[in-house]
Design a protein around this motif. Structure first.
Motif, PDB file in Angstrom:
ATOM      1  N   ASP B 126      -7.569  -7.927  -5.791  1.00 30.97           N
ATOM      2  CA  ASP B 126      -6.439  -8.574  -6.456  1.00 30.97           C
ATOM      3  C   ASP B 126      -5.657  -7.523  -7.225  1.00 30.97           C
ATOM      4  OD1 ASP B 126      -7.265 -10.995  -5.495  1.00 30.97           O
ATOM      5  OD2 ASP B 126      -8.352 -11.547  -7.323  1.00 30.97           O
ATOM      6  N   VAL B 127      -4.355  -7.478  -6.983  1.00 33.35           N
ATOM      7  CA  VAL B 127      -3.491  -6.477  -7.634  1.00 33.35           C
ATOM      8  C   VAL B 127      -2.418  -7.214  -8.427  1.00 33.35           C
ATOM      9  CG1 VAL B 127      -1.945  -4.505  -7.279  1.00 33.35           C
ATOM     10  CG2 VAL B 127      -3.845  -4.914  -5.694  1.00 33.35           C
ATOM     11  N   ALA B 128      -2.209  -6.770  -9.659  1.00 34.66           N
ATOM     12  CA  ALA B 128      -1.123  -7.328 -10.476  1.00 34.66           C
ATOM     13  C   ALA B 128      -0.343  -6.168 -11.074  1.00 34.66           C
ATOM     14  CB  ALA B 128      -1.679  -8.223 -11.568  1.00 34.66           C
ATOM     15  N   ALA B 152      -3.835   1.493   6.244  1.00 29.32           N
ATOM     16  CA  ALA B 152      -4.289   1.465   4.856  1.00 29.32           C
ATOM     17  C   ALA B 152      -3.794   0.204   4.162  1.00 29.32           C
ATOM     18  CB  ALA B 152      -3.794   2.692   4.106  1.00 29.32           C
ATOM     19  N   ILE B 153      -4.555  -0.215   3.172  1.00 30.04           N
ATOM     20  CA  ILE B 153      -4.132  -1.349   2.346  1.00 30.04           C
ATOM     21  C   ILE B 153      -2.941  -0.923   1.506  1.00 30.04           C
ATOM     22  CG2 ILE B 153      -4.811  -2.668   0.289  1.00 30.04           C
ATOM     23  CD1 ILE B 153      -7.567  -2.955   1.497  1.00 30.04           C
ATOM     24  N   GLY B 154      -1.903  -1.735   1.412  1.00 26.71           N
ATOM     25  CA  GLY B 154      -0.765  -1.395   0.574  1.00 26.71           C
ATOM     26  C   GLY B 154       0.338  -2.428   0.686  1.00 26.71           C
ATOM     27  N   PHE B 155       1.325  -2.322  -0.193  1.00 26.15           N
ATOM     28  CA  PHE B 155       2.464  -3.245  -0.120  1.00 26.15           C
ATOM     29  C   PHE B 155       3.643  -2.630  -0.845  1.00 26.15           C
ATOM     30  CE2 PHE B 155       2.851  -4.920  -4.425  1.00 26.15           C
ATOM     31  CZ  PHE B 155       1.633  -4.592  -4.995  1.00 26.15           C
ATOM     32  N   SER B 156       4.852  -3.126  -0.550  1.00 23.62           N
ATOM     33  CA  SER B 156       6.066  -2.741  -1.258  1.00 23.62           C
ATOM     34  C   SER B 156       6.663  -4.006  -1.863  1.00 23.62           C
ATOM     35  CB  SER B 156       7.086  -2.138  -0.292  1.00 23.62           C
ATOM     36  OG  SER B 156       6.556  -0.966   0.304  1.00 23.62           O
ATOM     37  N   GLY B 157       7.325  -3.835  -3.018  1.00 23.74           N
ATOM     38  CA  GLY B 157       7.919  -5.005  -3.627  1.00 23.74           C
ATOM     39  C   GLY B 157       8.904  -4.622  -4.709  1.00 23.74           C
ATOM     40  N   SER B 172       2.167  -9.904  -8.053  1.00 21.47           N
ATOM     41  CA  SER B 172       0.741  -9.857  -7.703  1.00 21.47           C
ATOM     42  C   SER B 172       0.564 -10.011  -6.196  1.00 21.47           C
ATOM     43  CB  SER B 172      -0.033 -10.943  -8.451  1.00 21.47           C
ATOM     44  OG  SER B 172       0.459 -12.217  -8.094  1.00 21.47           O
ATOM     45  N   ARG B 173      -0.533  -9.403  -5.721  1.00 20.36           N
ATOM     46  CA  ARG B 173      -0.900  -9.472  -4.307  1.00 20.36           C
ATOM     47  C   ARG B 173      -2.430  -9.520  -4.197  1.00 20.36           C
ATOM     48  NH1 ARG B 173       3.822  -9.958  -3.708  1.00 20.36           N
ATOM     49  NH2 ARG B 173       5.251  -8.927  -2.239  1.00 20.36           N
ATOM     50  N   SER B 174      -2.912 -10.122  -3.084  1.00 22.43           N
ATOM     51  CA  SER B 174      -4.357 -10.124  -2.800  1.00 22.43           C
ATOM     52  C   SER B 174      -4.587  -9.616  -1.387  1.00 22.43           C
ATOM     53  CB  SER B 174      -4.933 -11.544  -2.918  1.00 22.43           C
ATOM     54  OG  SER B 174      -5.063 -11.916  -4.252  1.00 22.43           O
ATOM     55  N   PHE B 175      -5.717  -8.944  -1.204  1.00 23.40           N
ATOM     56  CA  PHE B 175      -6.071  -8.410   0.117  1.00 23.40           C
ATOM     57  C   PHE B 175      -7.501  -8.802   0.455  1.00 23.40           C
ATOM     58  CE2 PHE B 175      -2.990  -5.577  -1.835  1.00 23.40           C
ATOM     59  CZ  PHE B 175      -2.005  -5.548  -0.863  1.00 23.40           C
ATOM     60  N   ASP B 176      -7.684  -9.277   1.682  1.00 22.84           N
ATOM     61  CA  ASP B 176      -9.037  -9.580   2.175  1.00 22.84           C
ATOM     62  C   ASP B 176      -9.622  -8.278   2.720  1.00 22.84           C
ATOM     63  OD1 ASP B 176     -11.328 -10.484   3.308  1.00 22.84           O
ATOM     64  OD2 ASP B 176     -10.384 -11.869   4.726  1.00 22.84           O
ATOM     65  N   THR B 223      -6.046  -3.669 -10.987  1.00 20.49           N
ATOM     66  CA  THR B 223      -6.664  -3.797  -9.662  1.00 20.49           C
ATOM     67  C   THR B 223      -8.098  -4.263  -9.836  1.00 20.49           C
ATOM     68  OG1 THR B 223      -5.301  -1.991  -8.839  1.00 20.49           O
ATOM     69  CG2 THR B 223      -7.238  -2.599  -7.524  1.00 20.49           C
ATOM     70  N   GLN B 224      -8.457  -5.324  -9.125  1.00 22.88           N
ATOM     71  CA  GLN B 224      -9.816  -5.877  -9.225  1.00 22.88           C
ATOM     72  C   GLN B 224     -10.437  -5.976  -7.841  1.00 22.88           C
ATOM     73  OE1 GLN B 224      -9.509  -9.622 -11.488  1.00 22.88           O
ATOM     74  NE2 GLN B 224     -11.336  -8.883 -12.526  1.00 22.88           N
ATOM     75  N   PHE B 225     -11.635  -5.376  -7.693  1.00 24.20           N
ATOM     76  CA  PHE B 225     -12.431  -5.552  -6.472  1.00 24.20           C
ATOM     77  C   PHE B 225     -13.406  -6.697  -6.748  1.00 24.20           C
ATOM     78  CE2 PHE B 225     -11.757  -1.711  -3.777  1.00 24.20           C
ATOM     79  CZ  PHE B 225     -10.748  -1.136  -4.553  1.00 24.20           C
ATOM     80  N   LYS B 226     -13.369  -7.714  -5.909  1.00 23.82           N
ATOM     81  CA  LYS B 226     -14.206  -8.888  -6.170  1.00 23.82           C
ATOM     82  C   LYS B 226     -15.097  -9.199  -4.973  1.00 23.82           C
ATOM     83  CE  LYS B 226     -11.166 -11.390  -9.329  1.00 23.82           C
ATOM     84  NZ  LYS B 226     -10.318 -12.574  -9.479  1.00 23.82           N
ATOM     85  N   ASP B 227     -16.290  -9.720  -5.279  1.00 25.47           N
ATOM     86  CA  ASP B 227     -17.225 -10.216  -4.225  1.00 25.47           C
ATOM     87  C   ASP B 227     -17.402  -9.212  -3.100  1.00 25.47           C
ATOM     88  OD1 ASP B 227     -17.265 -12.622  -5.683  1.00 25.47           O
ATOM     89  OD2 ASP B 227     -15.540 -13.383  -4.570  1.00 25.47           O
TER      90      ASP B 227
END
Lengths: 418, 530
Positions: B126-128, B152-157, B172-176, B223-227
């Motif tokens: 989870d990214v904020a 790679a994981i990433g985004f533009s905004g 905010s964005r989330s990545f599986d 940035t949070q790495f979860k589960d």
């Protein structure tokens, strides 16, 4: 002719129904209100002591139950009725020759016809029958409670030498409670050491009114009833009468339940596959399974039942300047007795305001019985009657087969003519 | 008027009048239950095997000691909140110019291990991003070393201009993470246990230039790495001693049995050490013991492996998604090389293990090719095989069940006689005892006391019981005893088995059983209630 006033209790059995007090001509300018109550239980083999103890809630021992066993098909009937009635003059029909009546009554009525072995099984348990196969004959029974509001008309038609009395009425019936069972036959076997029970049932039908309620005035069904009587009195003292009571139908509502059982059940105890894993659900599942195997159909649906109709045919003879009446009558209620009942009665108006009567009857549910009644005209329009149809039960250990008691209180009232 | 009121009162009373309820006593005779008791259903079908000669064998399997590594738990979650300040002298930033921000380091705090790669089976990022810049901003966010199919994981905004006095504008964005391969060496490919995040902000075209003061807050990146659920992790385990607490494993098959004395003829227990880890293990069993939890009785196993260093080689792994092939070492414990008969004669309902475990005692010899599969952790297991040939004194089967009958279910009973009857092939005498317990499991009374079911008689030539012995015992249940039932919350059933004294060991055969039936004759009170 001056009718004898105490004849009213003669017809105590149905006096609370549609019959007016025809014999009170001298009070023809007055109406009447009355309260009538009677409890009655008769059996082909239960004696009066037993029934009286049952009614007061006695706990019976095994020895008690052994003393009341039947040796052939058994019958029992019971009735508890309370009625309030108003009689008035009515000028709207025939210039005051008619009387009208409004009544309200509450009735508990039950009847059972059962195999002697079935009675033994229920009253003594199955242990005394270990090692035997009981072949159970057909049986049936019902218990019902209903209330009736009725409107009746009555009139006397006078001729030169005789008088005809006619009465008829229609009632609206509210059914509060109904249970009914019919069995075509069956068998029951108890293994000598209790290892196994076998129950065979040949088409058992159970019907019940709305099981969610049974209180007084509970609306479980609706119906109608008819009653009527015709009586001929000759001036030379001959009296012939015919009456019909409680002819009608009840329609029980859709919440009623009808269950049909037809199966053979062998019970050898709960089967426990693993003694180390005994659980409550194991027992419940097996009980449920037994129930579902026995029941052929189980539906909620409306159904109808007939009211316990009764018919009477009587002949009487007035004696002693109309101070006495000797009467014979036949009574048959096909839903309440296996055979018609025959009764011979004698009634006498004593000195002063007292009256008394005695009757002997046979047939019906029990073999024979003796009835007694006493009454008093208390003056100022008040009259009281007390009666029993089973006086033989007064004596302990008598061979009586029933128990009954009743009373009627009536009050003549002045009412304006319509 | 009073007369009329009295009149009405009588009327209402009569209408409401109902006869009293009555009741009567009957004598009922009926079967209550029937069952077949075997040793299989006493200890559990799945725990009993049958040898070709019909001999029953008790088989017990249990994970004696699973090994959990804190390497994994440390990897599960990670969160970093990084706020960027302008650390340089005041400057004017023009639209369209990328701000060169330092990377954000995500360091997994994995103890005693340097993990360099992971293949993820699950997990989420989870990214904020929030901005305190009063200009519309464009962002590029990426984790270059977390890739799926090379991407790679990433985004533009874009973020709207911040209005002073209001909360920072956020994105905010989330990545599986499922299927992603994480290179934990970092951008320089030299580290371990880390990932780097790159953020590239710029003022959107058309916006006015921005004067930035030294120390001014610009952005916050959370940035949070979860589960985190890796299929595997690769790297190097540093030499370490695992702290493994003493472990007790329940053996439910034996928990319902106890005995004053029981002696088995033979037993075989296999201790299996299974290494699924991509690392060498040194295992030193310090103590194995059998324990009866009720009495606290303990019997220590005496065998060569106790206090001996056992070297367990690493599992074999071909890489990719395939599970490793474990290295398994087995040690047989029998009545020739140990005191296993004494160990099992305690009828342990728990087995205790104390063991020291070292990982890679010789250091990183695999060049960062150590691995761990979280779904297949190393374990020690026990397989016991116990032929049911024994002698026993008061070998007791005990079970306590809730007494679920309500008082109304049996208040109609006045007294009862029960008959327990049937037949048995068991070659031992059975003594039955049923105790009635209150809600605190204190004994209130006994329902059945010392009811004896005789032993089946073995054929002298074969030692096998071939002819069933019938029994029929009566039990009087008095009115007083029925009164105790009203206070009963639990029923404790005890069956004591005694092999004939002075005989050889009794062999339990698969065809042995006890059929029994419970029949009751009871005085029952029946009530009449419409």
């Amino acid at each position: 002719m001056n009718p004898i006033p105490f004849l009213f209790p003669l017809f105590g059995w149905f006096g609370n129904q549609a019959r007016p007090d025809f014999f009170h001509d001298r009070y023809s300018s007055q109406g009447q209100i009355s309260l009538h109550s009677e409890g009655n239980f008769e059996s082909s083999h239960l004696n009066g002591w037993f029934v009286s103890q049952a009614l007061i809630g006695k706990s019976f021992s095994q020895a008690d139950m052994l003393s009341v066993q039947a040796d052939q098909q058994g019958y029992a009937s019971g009735r508890w009725e309370t009625a309030f009635r108003y009689w008035g003059l009515d000028s709207a029909f025939g210039g005051g020759q008619w009387r009208h009546s409004l009544g309200f009554s509450n009735s508990w009525i039950g009847y059972a016809s059962y195999d002697a072995d079935l009675f033994g099984l229920i009253s003594r348990g199955n242990a005394p029958y270990a090692g035997q196969t009981l072949d159970l004959n057909a049986g049936s029974g019902f218990l019902t409670n209903y209330q009736t509001i009725d409107f009746s008309l009555a009139r006397a038609f006078s001729r030169t030498n005789s008088t005809w009395f006619l009465s008829f009425g229609l009632g609206f019936v509210n059914g509060s409670f109904f249970r009914d069972a019919q069995m075509q036959g069956g068998s029951f076997f108890t293994h000598p050491e209790g290892d196994e029970l076998r129950l065979g049932m040949d088409r058992v039908q159970l019907r019940a009114s709305d099981p969610s309620g049974s209180a007084f005035l509970y609306p479980a069904g609706l119906g109608f009833s008819f009653r009527g009587s015709l009586e001929y009195q000759h001036k030379n003292g001959h009296v012939v009468s015919f009456s019909v009571q409680d002819a009608g139908l009840m329609f029980w509502n859709r919440q009623a339940q009808a269950i049909e059982l037809d199966s053979e059940l062998v019970w050898s105890g709960f089967a426990v596959p693993n003694i180390a894993e005994v659980g409550e659900t194991l027992f419940q599942e097996q009980l449920d399974s037994i129930g579902s195997n026995l029941i052929v159909s189980d539906v909620r649906r409306s159904f109808e039942s007939v009211l316990p109709v009764g018919i009477r045919l009587g002949y009487g003879r007035r004696l002693f300047q109309n101070k006495a009446l000797l009467q014979a009558q036949v009574h048959y209620a096909p839903h309440l007795m296996p055979i018609p009942e025959v009764e011979l009665a004698f009634y006498y108006l004593g000195k002063g305001r007292l009256n008394a009567g005695i009757s002997a009857s046979g047939g019906g549910v029990c073999l024979w019985k003796v009835g007694l009644n006493v009454g008093v005209d208390a003056g100022r329009g008040w009259a009281f009657q007390f009666f029993t149809r089973n006086a033989e039960s007064i004596w302990p250990n008598a061979a009586g087969r029933g128990l009954s008691a009743g009373f009627q209180v009536s009050k003549r009232i002045l009412i304006p003519k319509l | 008027m009073k007369k009329h009121i009295l009149f009405l009162g009588i009327l209402v009373g009569l209408l409401a009048c109902n006869p009293s309820e009555t009741d009567w006593d009957v004598e009922a005779l009926a079967p209550i239950m029937h069952s077949r008791m075997t040793l299989q259903n006493l200890v559990g079908d799945s725990s009993v095997a049958v040898d070709p000669d019909g001999q029953l064998v008790l088989e017990i399997q249990g994970n004696a000691l699973p090994i959990n590594l804190d390497t994994l738990s440390a990897f599960r979650t990670l969160a970093v909140n990084d706020t960027f300040y302008w650390d340089y002298p005041a400057i004017t930033i023009y639209p369209g110019i990328d701000m060169q921000l330092p990377p954000i380091y995500m360091n997994f705090m994995v103890p005693n291990a340097e993990m360099v790669e992971a293949l993820m089976e699950g997990g989420r990022i989870d990214v904020a991003v929030s901005s305190s810049i009063p200009r519309k901003m464009n962002f590029k966010y990426s984790i270059p070393m977390a890739r799926l199919n090379g991407q790679a994981i990433g985004f533009s905004g874009s973020l709207a201009a911040w209005v002073p006095g209001q909360n920072p504008v956020a994105l905010s964005r989330s990545f599986d993470l499922a299927g992603h391969r994480l290179d934990l060496r970092g951008l320089d490919l030299k580290g371990s246990n880390r990932l780097e995040i790159l953020v590239l902000p710029s003022i959107a075209a058309g916006e006015a230039p921005l004067n930035v003061q030294q120390g001014q807050a610009l952005f916050t990146i959370a940035t949070q790495f979860k589960d985190m659920d890796p299929l595997w992790l690769r790297g190097a385990f540093l030499p370490q001693e695992l702290s493994i607490p003493a472990s007790l494993t329940r053996i439910p098959e034996l928990s319902k049995l106890s005995a004053d004395a029981v002696q088995f003829e033979q037993a075989r227990v296999v201790l299996r050490l299974e290494n699924t880890l991509g690392a060498e293990l040194k295992v030193r069993p310090r103590r194995f013991w059998a324990e009866r939890s009720e009495s606290g009785l303990q019997v220590d196993l005496q065998h060569d492996i106790i206090n001996k260093n056992l070297w367990i080689d690493r599992a074999v792994w071909t890489g990719g998604g395939a599970a490793p092939t474990p290295k398994t070492y087995t040690y047989e414990i029998n009545n020739q090389n140990s005191n296993i008969l004494d160990f099992l004669s305690a009828l342990p309902d728990e087995i205790g293990v104390e063991v020291d475990v070292s990982i890679n005692p010789l250091g990183n010899t695999a060049g960062f090719m150590d691995f761990i599969y979280p779904d297949a952790l190393p374990k020690f297991s026990i397989d016991a095989r116990l032929p049911m040939k024994f002698s026993a004194q008061n070998l007791a089967f005990t079970d306590t069940v809730a007494w679920t009958l309500k008082e109304s279910d049996y208040k109609a009973l006045n007294n009862a006689t029960l008959w327990l009857k049937g037949e048995t092939l068991f070659p031992f005498e059975t003594r039955l005892l049923i105790e009635l317990l209150d809600a605190n499991r204190q004994v209130l009374d006994t329902l059945i006391q010392n009811l004896i079911v005789p032993a089946g008689q073995p054929n002298p030539n074969t030692g096998i019981v071939e002819q069933a012995v019938a029994f029929n015992q009566s039990i009087e249940v008095s009115e007083a005893k029925l009164g105790v039932l009203k206070q009963t919350a639990f029923v404790k059933l005890k069956a004591f088995l005694n092999t004939p004294p002075g005989t050889n060991l009794v062999s339990m055969k698969s065809h042995y059983y006890m059929d029994f039936r419970l029949v009751a004759r009871a005085g029952v009170n029946i009530g009449f209630n419409r």
